[in-house]
Design an enzyme around this catalytic site. Structure first.
Site, PDB file in Angstrom:
ATOM      1  CG  PHE A   1       3.096   9.373  -2.550  1.00  0.00           C
ATOM      2  CD1 PHE A   1       1.827   9.561  -2.022  1.00  0.00           C
ATOM      3  CD2 PHE A   1       4.038   8.706  -1.765  1.00  0.00           C
ATOM      4  CE1 PHE A   1       1.493   9.088  -0.750  1.00  0.00           C
ATOM      5  CE2 PHE A   1       3.719   8.238  -0.500  1.00  0.00           C
ATOM      6  CZ  PHE A   1       2.455   8.424   0.006  1.00  0.00           C
TER       7      PHE A   1
ATOM      8  CE  LYS B   1      -4.421  10.495   5.623  1.00  0.00           C
ATOM      9  NZ  LYS B   1      -4.750  11.503   4.629  1.00  0.00           N
TER      10      LYS B   1
ATOM     11  CG  ASN C   1      -2.478   4.025  -4.105  1.00  0.00           C
ATOM     12  OD1 ASN C   1      -2.966   2.913  -4.349  1.00  0.00           O
ATOM     13  ND2 ASN C   1      -3.203   5.050  -3.735  1.00  0.00           N
ATOM     14  CB  THR C   2       4.222   4.180  -2.074  1.00  0.00           C
ATOM     15  OG1 THR C   2       3.852   5.409  -2.688  1.00  0.00           O
ATOM     16  CG2 THR C   2       5.740   4.029  -2.107  1.00  0.00           C
TER      17      THR C   2
ATOM     18  CB  SER D   1      -0.189   6.110   0.571  1.00  0.00           C
ATOM     19  OG  SER D   1      -0.510   5.786  -0.772  1.00  0.00           O
TER      20      SER D   1
ATOM     21  CG  ASN E   1      -4.035   7.301   3.520  1.00  0.00           C
ATOM     22  OD1 ASN E   1      -4.689   7.483   2.486  1.00  0.00           O
ATOM     23  ND2 ASN E   1      -2.784   7.682   3.657  1.00  0.00           N
TER      24      ASN E   1
ATOM     25  N   GLY F   1     -14.417   7.926   0.925  1.00  0.00           N
ATOM     26  CA  GLY F   1     -15.817   8.341   0.851  1.00  0.00           C
ATOM     27  C   GLY F   1     -16.698   7.510   1.768  1.00  0.00           C
TER      28      GLY F   1
ATOM     29  CG  ASN G   1      -6.242   7.634  -4.695  1.00  0.00           C
ATOM     30  OD1 ASN G   1      -5.020   7.695  -4.873  1.00  0.00           O
ATOM     31  ND2 ASN G   1      -6.791   7.600  -3.484  1.00  0.00           N
TER      32      ASN G   1
ATOM     33  CG  MET H   1      -8.115  19.017  -2.991  1.00  0.00           C
ATOM     34  SD  MET H   1      -9.081  18.304  -4.321  1.00  0.00           S
ATOM     35  CE  MET H   1     -10.566  17.770  -3.491  1.00  0.00           C
TER      36      MET H   1
HETATM   37  C1  LIG Z   1      -7.372  11.133  -5.146  1.00  0.00           C
HETATM   38  C2  LIG Z   1      -6.889  11.027  -3.742  1.00  0.00           C
HETATM   39  C3  LIG Z   1      -5.542  11.285  -3.468  1.00  0.00           C
HETATM   40  C4  LIG Z   1      -5.074  11.201  -2.156  1.00  0.00           C
HETATM   41  N1  LIG Z   1      -3.752  11.481  -1.903  1.00  0.00           N
HETATM   42  C5  LIG Z   1      -3.314  11.453  -0.624  1.00  0.00           C
HETATM   43  C6  LIG Z   1      -1.977  11.815  -0.315  1.00  0.00           C
HETATM   44  O1  LIG Z   1      -1.185  12.169  -1.181  1.00  0.00           O
HETATM   45  N2  LIG Z   1      -1.591  11.749   0.986  1.00  0.00           N
HETATM   46  C7  LIG Z   1      -2.436  11.382   2.000  1.00  0.00           C
HETATM   47  O2  LIG Z   1      -2.038  11.362   3.160  1.00  0.00           O
HETATM   48  N3  LIG Z   1      -3.721  11.055   1.729  1.00  0.00           N
HETATM   49  C8  LIG Z   1      -4.166  11.093   0.461  1.00  0.00           C
HETATM   50  N4  LIG Z   1      -5.468  10.774   0.196  1.00  0.00           N
HETATM   51  C9  LIG Z   1      -6.342  10.341   1.309  1.00  0.00           C
HETATM   52  C10 LIG Z   1      -7.168  11.497   1.882  1.00  0.00           C
HETATM   53  O3  LIG Z   1      -6.356  12.500   2.433  1.00  0.00           O
HETATM   54  C11 LIG Z   1      -8.117  10.948   2.969  1.00  0.00           C
HETATM   55  O4  LIG Z   1      -7.346  10.440   4.040  1.00  0.00           O
HETATM   56  C12 LIG Z   1      -9.031   9.855   2.460  1.00  0.00           C
HETATM   57  O5  LIG Z   1      -9.444  10.100   1.147  1.00  0.00           O
HETATM   58  C13 LIG Z   1     -10.261   9.691   3.342  1.00  0.00           C
HETATM   59  O6  LIG Z   1     -11.015  10.870   3.396  1.00  0.00           O
HETATM   60  P1  LIG Z   1     -12.320  11.128   2.475  1.00  0.00           P
HETATM   61  O7  LIG Z   1     -13.216   9.953   2.637  1.00  0.00           O
HETATM   62  O8  LIG Z   1     -12.869  12.424   2.971  1.00  0.00           O
HETATM   63  O9  LIG Z   1     -11.806  11.247   1.087  1.00  0.00           O
HETATM   64  C14 LIG Z   1      -5.968  10.852  -1.103  1.00  0.00           C
HETATM   65  C15 LIG Z   1      -7.302  10.605  -1.392  1.00  0.00           C
HETATM   66  C16 LIG Z   1      -7.782  10.693  -2.679  1.00  0.00           C
HETATM   67  C17 LIG Z   1      -9.234  10.422  -2.958  1.00  0.00           C
END
Ligand SMILES: Cc1cc2nc3c(=O)[nH]c(=O)nc-3n(C[C@H](O)[C@H](O)[C@H](O)COP(=O)(O)O)c2cc1C
Length: 352
Positions: free
Chosen positions: A121, A224, A184-185, A182, A253, A277, A117, A70
């Site tokens: 990074f 994580k 996405n990498t 993640s 994650n 979510g 998403n 966030m």
């Molecule tokens: C737009 C977005 C970007 C995120 N970027 C990261 C990140 O840079 N590093 C990370 O560890 N998790 C990242 N997350 C994952 C969140 O920290 C979390 O683990 C995940 O969204 C599940 O929680 P939630 O359902 O409350 O969103 C990201 C999530 C979202 C939606």
């Protein structure tokens, strides 16, 4: 008020581009004057002694934290405390600054209470974060720092990349989160494989031992993890984490799965990336419980994933989480969710 008035306005920003709304909100939060943040922290964001927790040696004034992603570059840290967060996790940052994936890369799925998403990074780099944190000085609440691998760094040099960021940021974090989950990498999640993970964690532990002065103990390093690990993979990962004496896990994650998405949003869900979510609630809950059971509660867990209502957080704690984090819930339900979750967790503790 948030869902009826603020959210519709936010969702219209930038012609409905979710990232524009995110940037706008972050800028607004970053501009909150420090005295206002302090007053809010003592009023709406107040945290009583019943919310205090000490986990992996760190004292948290409240159990609800801001999840990583966030506020990647740590631009709004006083404001998160003002909302009632008991800790915040900045990052994920990488050794090299990087722009992330091409836009659009953030998609809201309102009927599913979810987000997809593939940010990749996007961040200003660990050196820039260190500089910003130096300027802040004492924050007054615990800070987690999430570190990841730069896209330009090949996987076989990943350890160096993580160690560089840890070294730059060590002085500023209360705990460090090693992001190997993640989606996405490219290749990042393969760092969860036992052999590679062991090497990575051993190097990071060694670094914390070097960086700790003779008067202090090394700062906690957490891992994580993804919600998509098989039982066998999770089992192996837990063994490595225990052997390498990690301080805890952050579970979870985003998922690469698409179960739980509303039929009307299957098209959006087909976008590549991680899903967060409501569709993640059951998955993260299952992983937290499994980690808790397999380690007999010895390995602290920060539960994250699909906390959209206070009861979701209570259930995560029941499953074994010591602390919880929010991301998507904040977008979908608004900042009031933090206070409501604090209240529910305080009540649940009294009832237990
Ligand atoms: C737009 C977005 C970007 C995120 N970027 C990261 C990140 O840079 N590093 C990370 O560890 N998790 C990242 N997350 C994952 C969140 O920290 C979390 O683990 C995940 O969204 C599940 O929680 P939630 O359902 O409350 O969103 C990201 C999530 C979202 C939606």
């Amino acid at each position: 008020m948030y869902t009826r008035m603020v959210r519709p306005a936010l969702y219209r920003l930038g012609g409905g581009d979710a990232e524009v709304a995110h940037e706008w909100t972050l800028r607004w939060m970053a501009r909150m004057p420090a005295p206002v943040a302090r007053v809010l922290a003592r009023s709406t964001g107040r945290l009583g002694p019943d919310l205090e927790r000490t986990v992996f040696g760190v004292r948290f004034p409240g159990p609800v934290g801001l999840a990583a992603g966030m506020d990647k570059n740590g631009v709004a840290l006083p404001a998160w405390r003002a909302l009632g967060f008991g800790f915040a996790e900045v990052g994920t940052v990488t050794a090299h600054p990087q722009p992330g994936n091409e836009r659009p890369r953030l998609f809201r799925l309102p009927a599913s209470d979810a987000i997809v998403n593939r940010m990749g990074f996007n961040n200003a780099g660990s050196a820039a974060l260190a500089e910003r944190l130096r300027r802040y000085g004492a924050l007054g609440y615990p800070l987690g720092i999430s570190i990841g691998k730069s896209k330009v760094t090949p996987l076989d040099r990943a350890v160096e990349d993580y160690v560089t960021s840890l070294r730059r940021l060590y002085a500023f974090g209360d705990y460090f989160a090693v992001n190997v989950s993640s989606p996405n990498t490219p290749g990042l999640r393969s760092l969860q494989d036992a052999g590679v993970l062991r090497e990575l964690l051993a190097a990071l532990r060694h670094e914390t031992e070097v960086l700790a002065t003779s008067a202090t103990i090394p700062k906690p390093v957490l891992v994580k993890i993804a919600p998509d690990l098989t039982d066998q993979e999770l089992e192996e990962l837990l063994q490595v984490c225990t052997d390498e004496r990690v301080a805890g896990l952050i579970a979870t994650n985003t998922t690469v799965g698409r179960d739980g998405v509303a039929p009307a949003e299957q098209g959006l869900a087909a976008e590549p990336g991680g899903l967060s979510g409501r569709p993640l609630t059951a998955l993260s809950h299952r992983i937290v419980r499994r980690v808790h059971d397999r380690t007999a509660g010895e390995l602290p867990v920060i539960g994250v994933g699909g906390v959209l209502d206070p009861d979701d957080a209570v259930r995560l704690v029941d499953a074994g989480a010591s602390l919880v984090q929010l991301y998507t819930g904040l977008v979908v339900r608004g900042p009031g969710l933090v206070r409501r979750t604090n209240t529910a967790l305080a009540r649940a503790r009294v009832a237990a």
